[in-house]
Design an enzyme around this catalytic site. Structure first.
Site, PDB file in Angstrom:
ATOM      1  N   GLY A  64      40.959  71.218  -0.439  1.00  0.00           N
ATOM      2  CA  GLY A  64      41.741  71.993   0.517  1.00  0.00           C
ATOM      3  C   GLY A  64      40.918  73.050   1.212  1.00  0.00           C
ATOM      4  N   GLY A  65      40.064  73.730   0.437  1.00  0.00           N
ATOM      5  CA  GLY A  65      39.191  74.732   1.027  1.00  0.00           C
ATOM      6  C   GLY A  65      39.928  75.938   1.568  1.00  0.00           C
ATOM      7  N   VAL A  66      39.191  76.760   2.315  1.00  0.00           N
ATOM      8  CA  VAL A  66      39.760  77.978   2.887  1.00  0.00           C
ATOM      9  C   VAL A  66      40.956  77.648   3.771  1.00  0.00           C
ATOM     10  CG1 VAL A  66      39.320  79.859   4.526  1.00  0.00           C
ATOM     11  CG2 VAL A  66      37.626  79.317   2.774  1.00  0.00           C
ATOM     12  N   GLY A 206      40.468  89.358  18.224  1.00  0.00           N
ATOM     13  CA  GLY A 206      40.284  87.917  18.266  1.00  0.00           C
ATOM     14  C   GLY A 206      41.525  87.192  17.796  1.00  0.00           C
ATOM     15  N   GLU A 227      40.150  97.115  19.733  1.00  0.00           N
ATOM     16  CA  GLU A 227      39.148  96.127  20.141  1.00  0.00           C
ATOM     17  C   GLU A 227      38.018  96.830  20.889  1.00  0.00           C
ATOM     18  OE1 GLU A 227      36.725  93.258  21.315  1.00  0.00           O
ATOM     19  OE2 GLU A 227      38.322  92.920  19.844  1.00  0.00           O
ATOM     20  N   VAL A 261      36.344 101.779  15.555  1.00  0.00           N
ATOM     21  CA  VAL A 261      36.647 102.628  14.406  1.00  0.00           C
ATOM     22  C   VAL A 261      35.340 103.251  13.928  1.00  0.00           C
ATOM     23  CG1 VAL A 261      37.505 102.708  12.043  1.00  0.00           C
ATOM     24  CG2 VAL A 261      38.646 101.268  13.741  1.00  0.00           C
ATOM     25  N   ARG A 296      33.658  85.978  10.979  1.00  0.00           N
ATOM     26  CA  ARG A 296      33.371  85.354   9.693  1.00  0.00           C
ATOM     27  C   ARG A 296      31.881  85.038   9.609  1.00  0.00           C
ATOM     28  NH1 ARG A 296      37.972  83.758   7.088  1.00  0.00           N
ATOM     29  NH2 ARG A 296      36.837  82.257   5.802  1.00  0.00           N
ATOM     30  N   ASP A 336      31.694  75.373   9.239  1.00  0.00           N
ATOM     31  CA  ASP A 336      31.411  76.766   9.563  1.00  0.00           C
ATOM     32  C   ASP A 336      29.978  77.177   9.247  1.00  0.00           C
ATOM     33  OD1 ASP A 336      34.061  76.778  10.204  1.00  0.00           O
ATOM     34  OD2 ASP A 336      34.649  78.386   8.840  1.00  0.00           O
ATOM     35  N   HIS A 468      60.487  63.247  31.281  1.00  0.00           N
ATOM     36  CA  HIS A 468      61.200  64.398  31.845  1.00  0.00           C
ATOM     37  C   HIS A 468      62.478  64.633  31.049  1.00  0.00           C
ATOM     38  CE1 HIS A 468      62.752  67.159  34.896  1.00  0.00           C
ATOM     39  NE2 HIS A 468      63.917  66.505  34.813  1.00  0.00           N
TER      40      HIS A 468
END
Length: 495
Positions: A64-66, A206, A227, A261, A296, A336, A468
């Site tokens: 499944g992962g992240v 984001g 941001e 910040v 990330r 990633d 339609h």
């Protein structure tokens, strides 16, 4: 001490002396996949379906992962709940009014976790059906042909492989100047929904910050987004983000652009934050919690890649070629850890390409259009060439936009806050890209992906009959407009 085993059963200790470990010859697998997210399990399943012996290693008890455990799926479940609340409030526009909703946070968490359990459990069953050996643990390279797997049961196993695919994903970036506090959330901890804070500061405009911020706002938090740049979603064309920003200005308490910040201090009842605009005085504001969504980073910690010839970029991503092969010929990397865009569907496709390369096929990863979706309300979806990129490349394009205010279906949904646009080559009229903003835009983008990938002309979409009344007609009408005429949009002829 840790024991070294080579299968699911513990090896016998021939010396009979307590505390000694016994290491036998390492078993070998044809394909080792490290990481069982959408990229990893897709690669493992595809390889097993093509006859390879596969071992899949991941820290979680099931694949499944992240994405499934703490990313795509739980966030979309909560976004659906948030949309149900906003839809109920909006129903008064067409004569239906509900009382104040009662939010059962524990039941919502159970529902979310139930979805995760069903999906990951199903993947576990598919592993068994394909006879994939699944090992729960952390794998690290001993060299370019062997790994050591630190099992969840505290044993260790050495495993040799003919080929390997790395698919360990990414993890949220932390801001070092923020306090280490339970009041400072990232995208993972925010999905646990421990409570609904009275006020929430989202750092980062984001898609992750806006999606999670939308959830908390719908559930009752006073949400402020800060941001650093001059607009939200800087990677997406401004005309698409403008419609979303207009709605978020109502949903959120504040959106602070060109602001960062500078520092934060934990208080007994919240976090005091110093906000520094690009121009102007620094101000201080307190929030119950902070949600950090500033990007990330690739998850390569503990992999032992320094014991191989694998090369990294300056940002820590693994370098790969068109077949997703690393500098180590027998080791591939997908998802990633190889860089942007960090999308589950991109990782899955890369996994198939890598396996085909391992099988000796002439496959290469060169998509013309990777769809990206922001699951806010309204949603944004785009693929292929963008106007921003075309301008940067000095590339001429013809752009046509169809407003959803001219869509009968959008009117019946009371959601005319949308737009569909197509980008085509001005000479050939070949579809180069598309962008949509509106309710359910993510469900519409696949038609545009197919058009870009197959090299379709605008005329091909124009003459494909669309049902339609549907929102999909907006893509057809945009294509018609490129030809000079759109039924529900008047476009004067150029002299």
């Amino acid at each position: 001490m840790r024991k070294f085993v080579t299968n699911h059963e513990e090896n016998q200790n021939p010396s009979g002396k307590e505390g000694e470990s016994f290491v036998t010859q390492s078993p070998e697998t044809q394909l080792l996949v490290i990481g069982a997210g959408p990229g990893g399990y897709a690669a493992a399943f595809y390889a097993a379906d093509h006859g390879l012996e596969v071992t899949l290693v991941d820290k979680e008890p099931t694949p499944g992962g992240v994405c499934l455990f703490k990313g795509c799926i739980p966030s979309k479940a909560l976004l659906h709940a948030a949309k149900a609340l906003s839809d109920a409030r909006a129903a008064k526009n067409f004569g239906i009014e509900f009382g104040q909703p009662k939010i059962d946070l524990e039941k919502m968490r159970q529902w979310k976790e139930g979805i995760i359990t069903k999906l990951t459990g199903g993947l576990g069953a598919l592993c068994k059906q394909r006879k994939i050996k699944y090992l729960q643990g952390q794998a690290s390279f001993l060299d370019a042909q062997r790994v050591r797997v630190h099992r969840q049961d505290t044993t260790e196993q050495t495993l040799s492989f003919q080929h390997a695919v790395l698919a360990t994903g990414s993890t949220p970036i932390r801001l070092p100047h923020l306090p280490d506090s339970c009041r400072v959330l990232d995208s993972t901890s925010a999905l646990k929904m421990d409570d609904i804070p009275e006020s929430l500061l989202v750092i980062g405009g984001g898609y992750i910050g806006l999606e999670l911020g939308s959830v908390y706002a719908a559930l009752g938090s006073q949400v402020t987004v800060v941001e650093m740049t001059d607009r939200l979603l800087t990677g997406i064309d401004p005309d698409l983000t403008a419609l979303l920003t207009k709605r978020l200005n109502v949903v959120f308490h504040k959106i602070l652009l060109n602001t960062k910040v500078a520092r934060a201090q934990e208080l007994s009842d919240g976090i005091k934050v110093s906000l520094q605009p690009n121009a102007g005085q620094m101000t201080e504001q307190s929030y119950t919690k902070i949600l950090v969504c500033v990007g990330r980073r690739p998850e390569t910690t503990g992999l032992g890649i320094e014991k191989t010839r694998i090369e990294l970029t300056q940002r820590g991503f693994i370098k790969v070629d068109g077949q997703r092969r690393t500098a180590e010929p027998a080791i591939f990397a997908i998802g990633d850890i190889t860089g942007e865009p960090m999308l589950a569907h991109k990782a899955s496709h890369e996994g198939h390409v890598a396996v085909e390369a391992i099988l000796g096929k002439k496959s290469i990863f060169e998509p013309k259009a990777i769809p990206a979706i922001v699951f806010t309300d309204p949603e944004i979806a785009c693929c292929g060439l963008t106007e921003t990129q075309a301008a940067k490349d000095n590339r001429p394009v013809e752009v046509v936009k169809f407003p959803w205010a001219a869509s009968g279906r959008a009117l019946t949904l009371d959601r005319i806050d949308g737009m569909t646009k197509l980008l085509v080559d001005p000479q050939t009229k070949r579809v180069l890209g598309a962008g949509l903003v509106g309710a359910g835009a993510g469900e519409l983008i696949s038609e545009a992906v197919l058009a870009v990938e197959m090299g379709a002309m605008a005329e091909d979409i124009q003459w494909s009959i669309h049902p339609h009344p549907t929102l999909s007609e907006t893509i057809m009408e945009a294509a018609q407009a490129i030809g000079g005429q759109s039924t529900h949009l008047y476009k004067p002829k150029r002299n």
